[in-house]
Design an enzyme around this catalytic site. Structure first.
Site, mmCIF file in Angstrom:
data_model
loop_
_atom_site.group_PDB
_atom_site.id
_atom_site.type_symbol
_atom_site.label_atom_id
_atom_site.label_comp_id
_atom_site.label_asym_id
_atom_site.label_seq_id
_atom_site.Cartn_x
_atom_site.Cartn_y
_atom_site.Cartn_z
ATOM 1 N N ASP A 192 1.232 -0.648 0.061
ATOM 2 C CA ASP A 192 -0.249 0.056 0.112
ATOM 3 C C ASP A 192 0.852 1.071 -0.429
ATOM 4 O OD1 ASP A 192 -2.171 -1.329 -0.002
ATOM 5 O OD2 ASP A 192 -2.199 -1.489 1.855
ATOM 6 N N LYS B 294 1.311 -8.176 -3.220
ATOM 7 C CA LYS B 294 -0.030 -7.574 -3.555
ATOM 8 C C LYS B 294 -0.308 -5.640 -3.699
ATOM 9 C CE LYS B 294 -3.923 -6.739 -0.953
ATOM 10 N NZ LYS B 294 -4.419 -5.347 -1.486
ATOM 11 N N ASP C 298 -5.110 -6.759 -7.331
ATOM 12 C CA ASP C 298 -5.599 -6.433 -6.876
ATOM 13 C C ASP C 298 -6.853 -5.304 -7.095
ATOM 14 O OD1 ASP C 298 -8.046 -6.580 -4.925
ATOM 15 O OD2 ASP C 298 -6.936 -5.805 -3.445
ATOM 16 N N LYS D 232 -9.561 -4.858 -8.510
ATOM 17 C CA LYS D 232 -11.201 -4.978 -8.273
ATOM 18 C C LYS D 232 -12.026 -4.834 -9.973
ATOM 19 C CE LYS D 232 -11.299 -5.051 -3.032
ATOM 20 N NZ LYS D 232 -10.002 -4.843 -3.356
ATOM 21 N N ASP E 105 -16.873 -4.024 -14.659
ATOM 22 C CA ASP E 105 -17.581 -3.111 -15.488
ATOM 23 C C ASP E 105 -18.527 -4.119 -16.637
ATOM 24 O OD1 ASP E 105 -17.949 -1.349 -17.791
ATOM 25 O OD2 ASP E 105 -15.749 -0.935 -17.476
ATOM 26 N N ILE E 106 -18.757 -3.728 -17.754
ATOM 27 C CA ILE E 106 -19.549 -4.406 -18.754
ATOM 28 C C ILE E 106 -18.701 -5.408 -18.860
ATOM 29 C CG2 ILE E 106 -21.480 -2.994 -19.696
ATOM 30 C CD1 ILE E 106 -19.765 -2.908 -22.136
ATOM 31 N N PRO E 107 -19.485 -6.907 -19.044
ATOM 32 C CA PRO E 107 -18.462 -8.138 -19.592
ATOM 33 C C PRO E 107 -17.393 -8.200 -21.102
ATOM 34 C CG PRO E 107 -21.088 -8.697 -19.493
ATOM 35 C CD PRO E 107 -20.541 -7.568 -19.531
ATOM 36 N N THR F 138 -15.996 -6.106 2.927
ATOM 37 C CA THR F 138 -16.222 -5.374 4.069
ATOM 38 C C THR F 138 -16.766 -4.069 4.709
ATOM 39 O OG1 THR F 138 -13.450 -4.759 4.629
ATOM 40 C CG2 THR F 138 -14.764 -7.403 4.972
ATOM 41 N N ARG G 67 -4.034 -10.211 11.575
ATOM 42 C CA ARG G 67 -3.329 -9.675 12.297
ATOM 43 C C ARG G 67 -2.484 -10.685 13.172
ATOM 44 N NH1 ARG G 67 -2.476 -6.008 9.748
ATOM 45 N NH2 ARG G 67 -3.841 -4.192 9.615
ATOM 46 N N GLY H 86 -0.646 -6.629 5.672
ATOM 47 C CA GLY H 86 -0.011 -5.518 5.243
ATOM 48 C C GLY H 86 0.994 -4.746 6.050
ATOM 49 N N ARG H 87 0.191 -3.762 7.649
ATOM 50 C CA ARG H 87 0.921 -3.171 8.606
ATOM 51 C C ARG H 87 2.051 -4.198 9.039
ATOM 52 N NH1 ARG H 87 -3.832 0.542 8.562
ATOM 53 N NH2 ARG H 87 -5.427 -1.517 7.807
HETATM 54 O O1 C5P Z 1 -2.176 -3.743 6.327
HETATM 55 P P1 C5P Z 1 -3.507 -4.416 6.735
HETATM 56 O O2 C5P Z 1 -3.081 -5.479 7.156
HETATM 57 O O3 C5P Z 1 -4.526 -3.947 6.800
HETATM 58 O O4 C5P Z 1 -4.112 -4.588 4.986
HETATM 59 C C1 C5P Z 1 -5.011 -5.692 4.412
HETATM 60 C C2 C5P Z 1 -5.056 -5.193 2.557
HETATM 61 O O5 C5P Z 1 -6.034 -5.344 2.571
HETATM 62 C C3 C5P Z 1 -4.904 -3.673 2.109
HETATM 63 O O6 C5P Z 1 -4.572 -3.758 0.501
HETATM 64 C C4 C5P Z 1 -6.465 -4.059 2.087
HETATM 65 O O7 C5P Z 1 -7.046 -2.462 1.139
HETATM 66 C C5 C5P Z 1 -6.550 -4.851 1.734
HETATM 67 N N1 C5P Z 1 -8.447 -5.302 2.164
HETATM 68 C C6 C5P Z 1 -8.830 -5.738 3.286
HETATM 69 N N2 C5P Z 1 -9.811 -5.972 3.240
HETATM 70 C C7 C5P Z 1 -11.061 -5.879 1.960
HETATM 71 C C8 C5P Z 1 -10.396 -6.345 1.094
HETATM 72 C C9 C5P Z 1 -8.766 -6.323 0.914
HETATM 73 O O8 C5P Z 1 -8.067 -5.167 4.295
HETATM 74 N N3 C5P Z 1 -11.731 -6.817 2.540
#
Ligand code: C5P
Length: 235
Positions: free
Chosen positions: A10, A33, A60, A62, A65-67, A123, A185, A214-215
């Site tokens: 990110d 990713k 990623d 996402k 759009d139209i097929p 989410t 986490r 990510g983080r």
């Molecule tokens: O830093 P963190 O572990 O929260 O990053 C999670 C990654 O997964 C980010 O790139 C976030 O946009 C992605 N993501 C998410 N929840 C989703 C879909 C994608 O956290 N439902």
């Protein structure tokens, strides 16, 4: 093959990425990713460069759009030699099938066809948004299963879902499907803005096929140690 732990890049540009990558370890053992922010800045040039270096890429973007448009977009993405791409299951079965056909048509000879992963309900969508804005009568868990079933029938290889949804989805859809989960986490790390989280070990026990982190890795004092520890816990 070990189960993939994708590091979410990110970041705003490739200079920031270049600072992190040497801290993660060998390219062939590293899963990344790339989402919209980095792709819209650095584009397919960066994706190609990283995949040529041996990194495994989860792209990623996402698509929704139209097929016909999604078919041609997927055909372009298939040339980048990535491990998987994402689409919105809400685009419907015809669009999902078009994405799959585009991936197959665009994959150069000798390369693997990228996996097609469907996003069900984001989410960030609450029960009230689902009912009041999307006018969906199903409760969230049933809507997520229904979208995942549509995706599977249309040719998707898996879904992106919360770790807390994997067990239910697996029981209804089966094992011949990938369940890729963010919201991970490790114990003793900050949740940040994530609300419904699981540790890598819990994600493994729930049946996740791969996880996205990510983080907890990118902001760790030692990203390589954090990455290795998460891989070990998940595998
Ligand atoms: O830093 P963190 O572990 O929260 O990053 C999670 C990654 O997964 C980010 O790139 C976030 O946009 C992605 N993501 C998410 N929840 C989703 C879909 C994608 O956290 N439902």
């Amino acid at each position: 093959m070990e189960k993939a732990v994708f590091v979410a890049l990110d970041y705003a540009n490739e200079q920031e990425v270049a600072q992190l990558l040497p801290k993660l370890g060998a390219a062939q053992e590293t899963y990344l990713k790339i989402g919209m922010e980095l792709f819209y800045h650095s584009g397919s040039t960066l994706v190609k460069k990283l995949s040529e270096q041996g990194y495994h890429i989860f792209l990623d973007l996402k698509l929704h759009d139209i097929p016909n448009t999604v078919y041609h977009a997927a055909k372009q993405l298939a040339k980048l030699n990535v491990f998987c791409i994402t689409i919105h299951a809400l685009g419907g079965s015809e669009m999902i099938k078009a994405a799959k056909d585009g991936l197959i048509a665009g994959t150069p000879a000798g390369q693997s066809v990228p996996k097609l992963l469907a996003v069900t309900e984001l989410t960030s969508i609450s029960d009230s948004i689902l009912q009041d804005e999307q006018n969906c009568q199903l409760p969230m868990n049933e809507q997520v299963v229904s979208l995942a079933q549509t995706a599977q029938k249309a040719g998707a290889d898996g879904v992106i879902c919360s770790p807390l949804e994997v067990e239910n989805l697996r029981s209804q859809i089966g094992s011949d499907f990938l369940y890729v989960t963010p919201g991970i986490r490790p114990a003793q790390t900050s949740n940040g803005d994530q609300k419904r989280v699981a540790t890598p070990k819990e994600a493994k026990e729930y049946g996740a096929s791969a996880i996205v982190v990510g983080r907890p890795i990118t902001q760790a004092a030692n990203p390589q140690m954090a990455y290795q520890a998460i891989k070990k816990e998940f595998n």
